[in-house]
Design an enzyme around this catalytic site. Structure first.
Site, short mmCIF file in Angstrom:
data_model
loop_
_atom_site.label_atom_id
_atom_site.label_comp_id
_atom_site.label_asym_id
_atom_site.label_seq_id
_atom_site.Cartn_x
_atom_site.Cartn_y
_atom_site.Cartn_z
CB CYS A 136 38.10 38.14 48.33
SG CYS A 136 36.81 37.39 49.34
CB CYS A 139 35.90 35.56 46.91
SG CYS A 139 35.27 36.92 47.89
CG ASP A 140 38.72 34.61 44.23
OD1 ASP A 140 37.61 34.27 43.78
OD2 ASP A 140 39.15 35.78 44.17
#
Length: 315
Positions: A136, A139-140
């Site tokens: 992701c 997300c990261d």
């Protein structure tokens, strides 16, 4: 086989399931939640979560799910271990079998079984998951600002991830197994027109190098068998997700990928009294905060459904 009757059954224990439980428990619906085969969902394999509101310093993914669970239990949610292995939504109340040995009849069911990222299957991929390996970018990606990363995949997801990362990272290598991408034409153009994205055609991942974090990626040209090592600090797998919805097939309407279809603006499925939330039905956003939002929707929808049933019985 043991039997039990439940007012509200929640399947899955990620942000969607726990949020649904919090709302349902506070509304006096005495929810029972079964955590499934990955208690806490995908966040349990995420080290740092920095984009969920309410955690100004960020939080460890597993700890975040412990917080969610404790909040749900505080209001009386019955949190249990176990996996739904069979359902029967052909009649009412709904029937769900847990671990092939416990049959539940439920007046309402909220499905929060999530989706699982597809992985390449490399031992190093799993070993370094959460330590440079991710599925992701949204997300990261922030953790790799001004660094070099590798993205694997040739579809729209990979193109979107690579484009997103190009705004944060110094360099993005996109590994595509064929000599063309499967992504839509407009997404391909965005990739090809982005200066710091380099597409490596006919390429596959041999190994991810690093002991405690990603240091480089060994890549093979499928046509020539020539291998090269690319220095990179991040490795993003973008070959798709698979919703954990197989046991509901034949009962619930789904799209071609297996995501549960809900009535727009609601969590309602085609079966009365069955609701879906989180990544089991969301193939667009796939974020913890949106999963939590749909979990709230499902609890409210279930509450209204059960209230209407009680009124109908009273009449």
């Amino acid at each position: 086989m043991t039997q039990e009757h439940i007012k509200l059954l929640i399947l899955g224990s990620g942000p969607a399931g726990y949020t649904a439980a919090i709302y349902a428990a506070r509304a006096g619906m005495t929810p029972v939640i079964y955590m499934g085969d990955q208690p806490g969902g995908q966040l349990t394999i995420t080290n740092d979560v920095e984009n969920f509101p309410g955690y100004p310093k960020g939080i460890n993914g597993p700890q975040m799910m412990i917080d969610f669970q404790e909040q749900a239990e505080r209001f009386g949610t019955d949190v249990r271990t176990g996996l739904a292995t069979k359902v029967d939504f052909s009649g009412y109340p709904h029937k769900v079998v847990i671990d092939d040995k416990h049959e539940i009849t439920a007046e309402s069911v909220i499905i929060c079984t999530g989706a699982s990222a597809k992985w390449l299957g490399l031992p190093s991929e799993q070993r370094l998951n959460g330590r440079g390996v991710s599925a992701c970018a949204v997300c990261d990606g922030f953790f790799f600002r001004n660094q070099e990363v590798v993205v694997v995949g040739g579809g729209d997801t990979a193109a979107e991830e690579a484009t997103y990362l190009s705004k944060l990272c110094k360099k993005v290598y996109l590994l595509v197994r064929r000599d063309e991408m499967r992504a839509s034409r407009i997404m391909q153009q965005r990739v090809l027109n982005t200066q710091n994205i380099e597409v490596l055609w006919n390429s596959e991942t041999v190994d991810i190098i690093g002991e405690d974090e990603v240091e480089s990626v060994r890549v093979r040209n499928i046509l020539t068998s020539e291998e090269r090592e690319i220095k990179a600090q991040g490795f993003f797998v973008a070959i798709g997700h698979k919703p954990n919805t197989d046991i509901f097939k034949g009962y619930l309407d789904m799209n071609e990928s297996g995501y549960i279809l809900t009535v727009p603006g609601t969590s309602k499925t085609n079966i009365e009294g069955v609701f879906a939330a989180g990544d089991a039905q969301d193939f667009v956003y796939r974020q913890a905060v949106t999963a939590a939002g749909t979990g709230c929707m499902a609890a409210l929808d279930a509450e209204r459904f059960l209230a209407s049933k009680e009124i109908a019985v009273a009449e």
